[in-house]
Design a protein around this motif. Structure first.
Motif, mmCIF file in Angstrom:
data_model
loop_
_atom_site.group_PDB
_atom_site.id
_atom_site.type_symbol
_atom_site.label_atom_id
_atom_site.label_comp_id
_atom_site.label_asym_id
_atom_site.label_seq_id
_atom_site.Cartn_x
_atom_site.Cartn_y
_atom_site.Cartn_z
ATOM 1 N N LEU A 94 -6.759 37.288 24.186
ATOM 2 C CA LEU A 94 -5.834 36.475 24.966
ATOM 3 C C LEU A 94 -6.504 35.898 26.208
ATOM 4 C CD1 LEU A 94 -2.861 35.552 25.136
ATOM 5 C CD2 LEU A 94 -2.427 37.568 26.559
ATOM 6 N N GLN A 95 -6.243 34.622 26.471
ATOM 7 C CA GLN A 95 -6.838 33.912 27.596
ATOM 8 C C GLN A 95 -6.010 34.102 28.872
ATOM 9 O OE1 GLN A 95 -8.171 29.836 26.790
ATOM 10 N NE2 GLN A 95 -7.120 29.194 28.636
ATOM 11 N N ILE A 96 -6.672 34.119 30.028
ATOM 12 C CA ILE A 96 -6.004 34.236 31.325
ATOM 13 C C ILE A 96 -5.330 32.918 31.686
ATOM 14 C CG2 ILE A 96 -6.368 34.595 33.797
ATOM 15 C CD1 ILE A 96 -8.776 36.358 33.049
ATOM 16 N N THR A 97 -4.059 33.003 32.173
ATOM 17 C CA THR A 97 -3.310 31.826 32.616
ATOM 18 C C THR A 97 -2.540 32.162 33.887
ATOM 19 O OG1 THR A 97 -1.475 32.465 31.158
ATOM 20 C CG2 THR A 97 -3.068 30.852 30.294
ATOM 21 N N ARG A 98 -1.842 31.164 34.445
ATOM 22 C CA ARG A 98 -0.978 31.362 35.605
ATOM 23 C C ARG A 98 0.491 31.232 35.188
ATOM 24 N NH1 ARG A 98 -2.999 31.463 40.680
ATOM 25 N NH2 ARG A 98 -5.068 30.645 41.100
ATOM 26 N N ILE A 99 1.397 31.808 35.994
ATOM 27 C CA ILE A 99 2.817 31.596 35.735
ATOM 28 C C ILE A 99 3.250 30.310 36.427
ATOM 29 C CG2 ILE A 99 3.276 34.063 35.512
ATOM 30 C CD1 ILE A 99 4.571 34.013 38.254
ATOM 31 N N ASN A 100 4.333 29.742 35.962
ATOM 32 C CA ASN A 100 4.879 28.520 36.553
ATOM 33 C C ASN A 100 5.348 28.821 37.983
ATOM 34 O OD1 ASN A 100 6.475 26.290 37.299
ATOM 35 N ND2 ASN A 100 7.069 25.904 35.182
ATOM 36 N N PRO A 101 4.873 28.082 38.996
ATOM 37 C CA PRO A 101 5.275 28.336 40.386
ATOM 38 C C PRO A 101 6.786 28.325 40.601
ATOM 39 C CG PRO A 101 3.416 26.843 40.329
ATOM 40 C CD PRO A 101 3.859 27.019 38.904
ATOM 41 N N LYS A 102 7.533 27.600 39.760
ATOM 42 C CA LYS A 102 8.988 27.557 39.880
ATOM 43 C C LYS A 102 9.624 28.916 39.600
ATOM 44 C CE LYS A 102 9.393 22.658 38.615
ATOM 45 N NZ LYS A 102 9.976 21.686 37.642
ATOM 46 N N LEU A 103 8.873 29.799 38.956
ATOM 47 C CA LEU A 103 9.404 31.110 38.605
ATOM 48 C C LEU A 103 9.139 32.168 39.680
ATOM 49 C CD1 LEU A 103 8.380 31.249 34.820
ATOM 50 C CD2 LEU A 103 10.598 30.626 35.804
ATOM 51 N N TYR A 104 8.370 31.821 40.719
ATOM 52 C CA TYR A 104 8.038 32.802 41.754
ATOM 53 C C TYR A 104 9.291 33.385 42.417
ATOM 54 C CZ TYR A 104 3.086 31.390 41.708
ATOM 55 O OH TYR A 104 1.786 31.150 41.345
ATOM 56 N N PHE A 105 10.194 32.537 42.882
ATOM 57 C CA PHE A 105 11.366 33.021 43.615
ATOM 58 C C PHE A 105 12.285 33.882 42.739
ATOM 59 C CE2 PHE A 105 15.784 32.522 45.079
ATOM 60 C CZ PHE A 105 15.669 33.131 46.321
ATOM 61 N N PRO A 106 12.691 33.419 41.557
ATOM 62 C CA PRO A 106 13.550 34.284 40.724
ATOM 63 C C PRO A 106 12.865 35.583 40.316
ATOM 64 C CG PRO A 106 12.893 32.298 39.528
ATOM 65 C CD PRO A 106 12.523 32.092 40.950
ATOM 66 N N PHE A 107 11.558 35.546 40.155
ATOM 67 C CA PHE A 107 10.794 36.750 39.812
ATOM 68 C C PHE A 107 10.911 37.786 40.937
ATOM 69 C CE2 PHE A 107 6.758 39.132 40.040
ATOM 70 C CZ PHE A 107 6.721 39.694 38.773
ATOM 71 N N LEU A 108 10.674 37.361 42.173
ATOM 72 C CA LEU A 108 10.730 38.274 43.316
ATOM 73 C C LEU A 108 12.166 38.709 43.625
ATOM 74 C CD1 LEU A 108 8.117 36.519 45.648
ATOM 75 C CD2 LEU A 108 7.796 38.590 44.283
ATOM 76 N N LEU A 109 13.122 37.783 43.487
ATOM 77 C CA LEU A 109 14.521 38.121 43.732
ATOM 78 C C LEU A 109 15.003 39.177 42.737
ATOM 79 C CD1 LEU A 109 17.171 37.625 45.245
ATOM 80 C CD2 LEU A 109 17.665 35.775 43.602
#
Length: 216
Positions: A94-109
């Motif tokens: 599996l290759q390394i990727t980033r998460i969508n920045p739009k998901l940062y807030f709901p992820f932390l909340l």
């Protein structure tokens, strides 16, 4: 004392379970930072040892977390070892990727809300199930943060997201304080070392991600 003593160092009695949980935990995390798929297999042994250790230390949310880790270690191994063709790196893993920045807030909340709910639950375990949990949960909210954040971050790890290691750095810092306060000193030291491994992992995975992006 958690269990039978393997050795005493500077007056601290090191139990067998704490020693071997520390060794296997350290190896598993180091292999993860090196993007080695066998980290998941070593992790299976670690979570079995850690489950018992956390029960004896009244860190019940951490104990429950090991059940989740046991399952995800098996899934993570499969996801890293057998990715889809368009998600594979040069080693066919599996290759390394980033998460969508739009998901940062709901992820932390989500982590904050889950921490509060789990903390309330952990605070009452000794009253609801006194035969199983004969002592109150130690650090119910801080320990619940470790549980909920670790669950969320494990899903990032399974998908090889760069942000995984910044989350582990925060979790490791909180865990270091908790384990030191509970007199699990070698495990506290291990998590202190994990802080440096997490920093290394974040930097190394970011470099690899940028390399893959240039190669596209």
């Amino acid at each position: 004392m958690l269990d039978s003593t393997i050795f005493t160092l500077f007056g601290y009695e090191m139990s067998h379970i704490e020693f071997w949980a520390t060794v296997t935990g350290g190896l598993a995390v180091w292999l993860s930072a090196k993007e080695n798929v066998w980290s998941w297999i070593v992790g299976l042994l670690n979570v079995c040892l850690a489950f018992r250790m956390f029960y004896l230390s009244q860190l019940y949310p951490d104990m429950f977390l090991q059940v989740f880790f046991f399952i995800t270690n098996m899934i993570g191994f499969y996801m890293w070892k057998f990715p889809k063709e368009d998600q594979a790196n040069a080693n066919h893993e599996l290759q390394i990727t980033r998460i969508n920045p739009k998901l940062y807030f709901p992820f932390l909340l989500g982590i904050v809300l889950a921490t509060f709910m789990m903390g309330r639950f952990a605070s009452n375990l000794h009253e609801w199930f006194p035969k199983l949990f004969y002592l109150p949960s130690a650090f119910p909210y801080a320990d619940s943060f470790v549980l909920t954040a670790s669950i969320a971050t494990t899903f990032l790890m399974m998908r090889k997201k760069v942000e995984t290691w910044w989350m582990w750095l925060l979790i490791d810092m909180v865990s270091t304080v908790i384990y030191y306060q509970k007199e699990i000193k070698l495990y506290a030291l291990l998590y202190f070392v994990f802080c440096f491994i997490a920093t290394y992992g974040a930097i190394d995975w970011t470099k690899k991600f940028k390399y893959y992006e240039v190669k596209k």
